[in-house]
Enzyme design. Structure first.
Site, PDB file in Angstrom:
ATOM      1  CG  ASP A  40     -51.544  11.217 -20.557  1.00 33.74           C
ATOM      2  OD1 ASP A  40     -52.312  12.189 -20.584  1.00 33.74           O
ATOM      3  OD2 ASP A  40     -50.348  11.314 -20.222  1.00 33.74           O
ATOM      4  CD  GLU A 247     -51.256  17.467 -25.060  1.00 33.22           C
ATOM      5  OE1 GLU A 247     -50.014  17.524 -25.118  1.00 33.22           O
ATOM      6  OE2 GLU A 247     -51.896  17.764 -24.025  1.00 33.22           O
TER       7      GLU A 247
HETATM    8  O1  FUB Z   1     -48.833  13.190 -19.630  1.00 27.40           O
HETATM    9  C1  FUB Z   1     -47.945  14.058 -20.279  1.00 27.40           C
HETATM   10  C2  FUB Z   1     -48.623  14.769 -21.386  1.00 27.40           C
HETATM   11  O2  FUB Z   1     -49.725  15.504 -20.899  1.00 27.40           O
HETATM   12  C3  FUB Z   1     -49.220  13.862 -22.436  1.00 27.40           C
HETATM   13  O3  FUB Z   1     -48.271  13.307 -23.289  1.00 27.40           O
HETATM   14  C4  FUB Z   1     -50.168  14.796 -23.056  1.00 27.40           C
HETATM   15  O4  FUB Z   1     -51.100  14.206 -23.899  1.00 27.40           O
HETATM   16  C5  FUB Z   1     -50.788  15.457 -21.849  1.00 27.40           C
HETATM   17  O5  FUB Z   1     -51.821  14.697 -21.308  1.00 27.40           O
END
Ligand code: FUB
Length: 346
Positions: A40, A247
């Site tokens: 991320d 997301e």
């Molecule tokens: O790294 C945890 C979660 O996985 C992140 O918040 C999301 O975007 C996904 O990459």
């Protein structure tokens, strides 16, 4: 995460991995660090140096489940480098979950900003009631240590904060993520534990945005939905899961236009949509990054010395979904402002 959809998605992911191996496809870039697992990546240039604010993936042994409990991160490390391709430094622990008074578990994807001599680290973490909120911590150094506020940002929820500075000096926080990111529990900014994931013929959940106040530690307004629409102005349905938001919001500006970029989650794409102001609506344009090895995909986009770069992750080092590694590759535009789709393996 929904088990059935996850299985289908895992099949797609594994299929992609197998075909990548069978065809001897090679990754277009290598992990930026290999001493720790990172994911991320939110990249910024502060005072002429590149800083990456990633999640720090850790093998805590937490069993995998639909909510992503195995993404059980305990701290943040900041990576830095003088130039793309240069040596990357892991600056050690910048903030640990034990030093966040209101935190329960799972430090997920962060972002950062630098305003008037102070660095602000924005991060999602579940509170002691297991509800994701967004917190902020400050430091006089881009690499920390950061000191967390005693409470989360009032009115914040869900995951994946992205802080964006507009040309007039206003800062906005984009956030949200469905499934394990809990966005489905929030309607009109109120928590509803009965909230459900959308059915295929329902309009998809939308990411959120709120302007930050001058102190950078609170919202200046109630969060609003960010509309992502097709070229005729219609919102996407859940069944449009290769286009709808899941997301990993990342906002930036290019040639005067606002580029809202995001992950489609279970279809593993990074997409982009363009708008005329920070609130949208944003019109869907296409795919920035095709699926990478691993379930999740999450990115940031940054201009460095007149070139543009995509920071992203895959699971090249571990082969395991929750132990990822950040990478960077160049991102190119066409003359009309559209983005050339990147394939991470060739
Ligand atoms: O790294 C945890 C979660 O996985 C992140 O918040 C999301 O975007 C996904 O990459």
């Amino acid at each position: 995460m929904n088990r059935i959809l996850k299985k289908i998605a895992l099949g797609i992911t594994l299929g992609m991995c197998v075909s990548a191996v069978a065809q001897k496809l090679k990754p277009i870039s290598q992990p930026l660090v290999s001493n720790i697992y990172t994911a991320d990546p939110s990249a910024h240039v502060f005072n002429h140096k590149i800083y990456i604010y990633p999640s720090h993936d850790t093998a805590t042994g937490t069993p995998e489940n639909d909510n992503g409990d195995h993404f059980n991160m305990m701290d943040f490390h900041v990576l830095s480098m003088d130039s793309i391709g240069g040596e990357v430094t892991d600056n050690g622990i910048a903030l640990h979950i034990k030093d966040i008074p209101w935190a329960g578990r799972q430090l997920w994807a962060p972002d950062a900003a630098f305003v008037k001599g102070t660095y602000y680290l924005y991060f999602p973490v579940k509170d002691k009631k297991d509800i994701f909120r967004i917190g902020v911590a400050t430091s006089k150094s881009p690499t920390g240590p950061f000191v967390a506020e005693k409470t989360p940002i009032k009115g914040s929820y869900s995951i994946d904060p992205c802080v964006f500075k507009d040309d007039d000096g206003s800062y906005y926080l984009y956030f949200g993520g469905i499934w394990g990111g809990q966005l489905q529990y929030w309607k009109n900014n109120k928590y509803d534990s009965a909230g459900k994931l959308c059915k295929p013929d329902q309009l998809a959940y939308l990411p959120r945005v709120a302007k930050l106040n001058k102190g950078m530690k609170q919202f200046d307004e109630a969060p609003k939905e960010v509309k992502i629409v097709d070229k005729t102005g219609n919102l996407f349905y859940e069944k449009d899961n290769d286009k709808r938001f899941f997301e990993a919001a990342w906002m930036y500006k290019y040639n005067g236009k606002y580029y809202f970029t995001y992950s489609t989650g279970d279809t593993h794409l990074i997409n982009y949509a363009i708008g005329d102001n920070p609130y949208g609506p944003f019109v869907y344009q296409g795919i920035i990054l095709k699926p990478v090895e691993g379930w999740t995909t999450h990115h940031s986009i940054l201009e460095i010395k007149n070139k543009w770069y995509l920071f992203y992750h895959d699971i090249q080092l571990s082969g395991q979904t929750h132990l990822r590694n950040v990478k960077v590759t160049e991102l190119k535009y066409n003359n009309d402002g559209s983005i050339q789709t990147i394939k991470a393996y060739r």
